[in-house]
Design a protein around this motif. Structure first.
Motif, PDB file in Angstrom:
ATOM      1  N   ALA A   1       3.544  -5.390  15.867  1.00 23.89           N
ATOM      2  CA  ALA A   1       3.303  -4.014  15.448  1.00 23.89           C
ATOM      3  C   ALA A   1       2.579  -3.227  16.542  1.00 23.89           C
ATOM      4  O   ALA A   1       2.908  -2.070  16.815  1.00 23.89           O
ATOM      5  N   GLY A   2       1.593  -3.869  17.179  1.00 23.71           N
ATOM      6  CA  GLY A   2       0.846  -3.183  18.220  1.00 23.71           C
ATOM      7  C   GLY A   2       1.695  -2.860  19.429  1.00 23.71           C
ATOM      8  O   GLY A   2       1.626  -1.754  19.965  1.00 23.71           O
ATOM      9  N   LYS A   3       2.500  -3.812  19.874  1.00 24.03           N
ATOM     10  CA  LYS A   3       3.355  -3.593  21.035  1.00 24.03           C
ATOM     11  C   LYS A   3       4.411  -2.539  20.737  1.00 24.03           C
ATOM     12  O   LYS A   3       4.719  -1.693  21.585  1.00 24.03           O
ATOM     13  N   PHE A   4       4.960  -2.594  19.520  1.00 23.35           N
ATOM     14  CA  PHE A   4       5.965  -1.601  19.132  1.00 23.35           C
ATOM     15  C   PHE A   4       5.366  -0.199  19.170  1.00 23.35           C
ATOM     16  O   PHE A   4       5.987   0.743  19.679  1.00 23.35           O
ATOM     17  N   LEU A   5       4.157  -0.055  18.644  1.00 23.02           N
ATOM     18  CA  LEU A   5       3.517   1.262  18.603  1.00 23.02           C
ATOM     19  C   LEU A   5       3.282   1.796  20.004  1.00 23.02           C
ATOM     20  O   LEU A   5       3.531   2.980  20.280  1.00 23.02           O
ATOM     21  N   ILE A   6       2.828   0.922  20.916  1.00 23.40           N
ATOM     22  CA  ILE A   6       2.573   1.345  22.292  1.00 23.40           C
ATOM     23  C   ILE A   6       3.867   1.757  22.979  1.00 23.40           C
ATOM     24  O   ILE A   6       3.925   2.803  23.648  1.00 23.40           O
ATOM     25  N   MET A   7       4.914   0.944  22.814  1.00 24.62           N
ATOM     26  CA  MET A   7       6.191   1.245  23.461  1.00 24.62           C
ATOM     27  C   MET A   7       6.796   2.535  22.910  1.00 24.62           C
ATOM     28  O   MET A   7       7.276   3.390  23.661  1.00 24.62           O
ATOM     29  N   ALA A   8       6.772   2.696  21.588  1.00 22.30           N
ATOM     30  CA  ALA A   8       7.356   3.881  20.957  1.00 22.30           C
ATOM     31  C   ALA A   8       6.601   5.139  21.350  1.00 22.30           C
ATOM     32  O   ALA A   8       7.197   6.180  21.657  1.00 22.30           O
ATOM     33  N   ALA A   9       5.263   5.049  21.355  1.00 24.08           N
ATOM     34  CA  ALA A   9       4.456   6.208  21.740  1.00 24.08           C
ATOM     35  C   ALA A   9       4.696   6.578  23.199  1.00 24.08           C
ATOM     36  O   ALA A   9       4.744   7.762  23.553  1.00 24.08           O
ATOM     37  N   SER A  10       4.878   5.579  24.050  1.00 20.35           N
ATOM     38  CA  SER A  10       5.132   5.839  25.469  1.00 20.35           C
ATOM     39  C   SER A  10       6.436   6.582  25.665  1.00 20.35           C
ATOM     40  O   SER A  10       6.522   7.524  26.457  1.00 20.35           O
ATOM     41  N   VAL A  11       7.477   6.149  24.939  1.00 22.33           N
ATOM     42  CA  VAL A  11       8.768   6.844  25.006  1.00 22.33           C
ATOM     43  C   VAL A  11       8.612   8.287  24.545  1.00 22.33           C
ATOM     44  O   VAL A  11       9.129   9.223  25.161  1.00 22.33           O
ATOM     45  N   GLY A  12       7.862   8.491  23.459  1.00 20.63           N
ATOM     46  CA  GLY A  12       7.650   9.837  22.943  1.00 20.63           C
ATOM     47  C   GLY A  12       6.876  10.713  23.905  1.00 20.63           C
ATOM     48  O   GLY A  12       7.223  11.884  24.123  1.00 20.63           O
ATOM     49  N   PHE A  13       5.818  10.166  24.511  1.00 18.08           N
ATOM     50  CA  PHE A  13       5.010  10.944  25.450  1.00 18.08           C
ATOM     51  C   PHE A  13       5.848  11.414  26.635  1.00 18.08           C
ATOM     52  O   PHE A  13       5.779  12.580  27.039  1.00 18.08           O
ATOM     53  N   MET A  14       6.643  10.501  27.200  1.00 18.18           N
ATOM     54  CA  MET A  14       7.415  10.840  28.401  1.00 18.18           C
ATOM     55  C   MET A  14       8.517  11.846  28.105  1.00 18.18           C
ATOM     56  O   MET A  14       8.710  12.817  28.842  1.00 18.18           O
ATOM     57  N   THR A  15       9.257  11.625  27.019  1.00 20.80           N
ATOM     58  CA  THR A  15      10.362  12.530  26.706  1.00 20.80           C
ATOM     59  C   THR A  15       9.866  13.857  26.148  1.00 20.80           C
ATOM     60  O   THR A  15      10.472  14.907  26.386  1.00 20.80           O
ATOM     61  N   GLY A  16       8.740  13.838  25.428  1.00 21.94           N
ATOM     62  CA  GLY A  16       8.193  15.067  24.871  1.00 21.94           C
ATOM     63  C   GLY A  16       7.720  16.021  25.941  1.00 21.94           C
ATOM     64  O   GLY A  16       7.965  17.227  25.864  1.00 21.94           O
ATOM     65  N   ILE A  17       7.068  15.498  26.962  1.00 23.00           N
ATOM     66  CA  ILE A  17       6.571  16.363  28.032  1.00 23.00           C
ATOM     67  C   ILE A  17       7.720  16.977  28.818  1.00 23.00           C
ATOM     68  O   ILE A  17       7.658  18.130  29.255  1.00 23.00           O
TER      69      ILE A  17
END
Length: 250
Positions: free
Chosen positions: A132-148
């Motif tokens: 769960a922790g790794k998934f959250l980090i990976m998903a948030a990273s994808v969101g941060f990069m594509t959102g910006i």
């Protein structure tokens, strides 16, 4: 009427290749109709809210959306999209033209990877379940990069999101396509809101864009299955490149 007719013709192309076309919207509005690029960026993001809504609903009904991944990536992406809209305000107009064009060219490269490379090993790529922790980090990273990227340059970033969902989170291709539609919704809403609060929003212009693109894309989608797949893939790659070239004309 001229703007609506132009967007209608563009919508036919976008419906044919299955793209959101935010880059093309920006290019045509700024170069042909002399709309300030910041207003064009805000309009393209606002338009994506409506153009992806029906697609996200359709994919949800077909079971092509991973809700956990979509919500996590979408929320983190929305935060950075709003931040990106604030960053864009401080970028000089001339520089923003070049930077947005560059992102369109890069998205074409990502499409080449997505269409001609990733699909080649999608069935053999079996990934281990993530904690769960790794998934959250990976998903948030994808969101941060594509959102910006979306908020700053007004692009949908669909190729970037799809690759992130497939390579970082291990989603199947079909599910990554549907989940991308869900992810774009909060990103477009937050980015569009950011430009709205900065004063770069024109309701009439948004209506003209939507009236043309939504009708045109509905018609264009009917031709998707009528051409050989290599031609369709080539058109998908060439479209953002053409939009980037049009932006550089200005």
């Amino acid at each position: 009427m001229i703007i609506t007719l132009t967007m209608f013709l563009m919508g036919i192309l976008l419906g044919f290749i299955g793209a959101g076309g935010s880059g093309f919207i920006i290019a045509l509005l700024t170069v042909i109709f002399n709309v300030p690029i910041h207003t064009a960026l805000g309009t393209s993001l606002a338009a994506m809210v409506f153009t992806t809504l029906s697609g996200a609903y359709s994919h949800y009904r077909q079971g092509n959306i991973d809700m956990k991944a979509g919500v996590t990536v979408g929320v983190s992406g929305a935060i950075m999209s709003f931040v990106g809209s604030k960053i864009a305000v401080w970028i000089p107009v001339h520089s923003l033209h070049w930077l947005t064009a560059g992102m369109l060219f890069l998205s074409a490269v990502m499409l080449i990877v997505r269409l001609f490379i990733v699909d080649g090993f999608k069935e053999s790529d079996k990934r281990k379940p993530k904690t769960a922790g790794k998934f959250l980090i990976m998903a948030a990273s994808v969101g941060f990069m594509t959102g910006i990227l979306s908020g700053t340059f007004g692009i949908g970033a669909a190729p970037f999101i799809q690759l992130g969902l497939m390579l970082a989170l291990g989603l199947p291709v079909q599910v990554s396509v549907g989940t991308t539609m869900l992810v774009i919704l909060p990103i477009a809403i937050a980015g569009g809101a950011g430009y709205y609060f900065e004063g770069y929003f024109n309701a009439l212009l948004l209506f003209q864009v939507l009236a043309g693109t939504m009708i045109g894309s509905y018609i264009g989608a009917k031709f998707t299955n009528s051409v050989p797949l290599p031609i369709l893939k080539s058109a998908m790659v060439l479209t953002p490149i053409l939009a980037g070239v049009i932006l550089l004309i200005n």
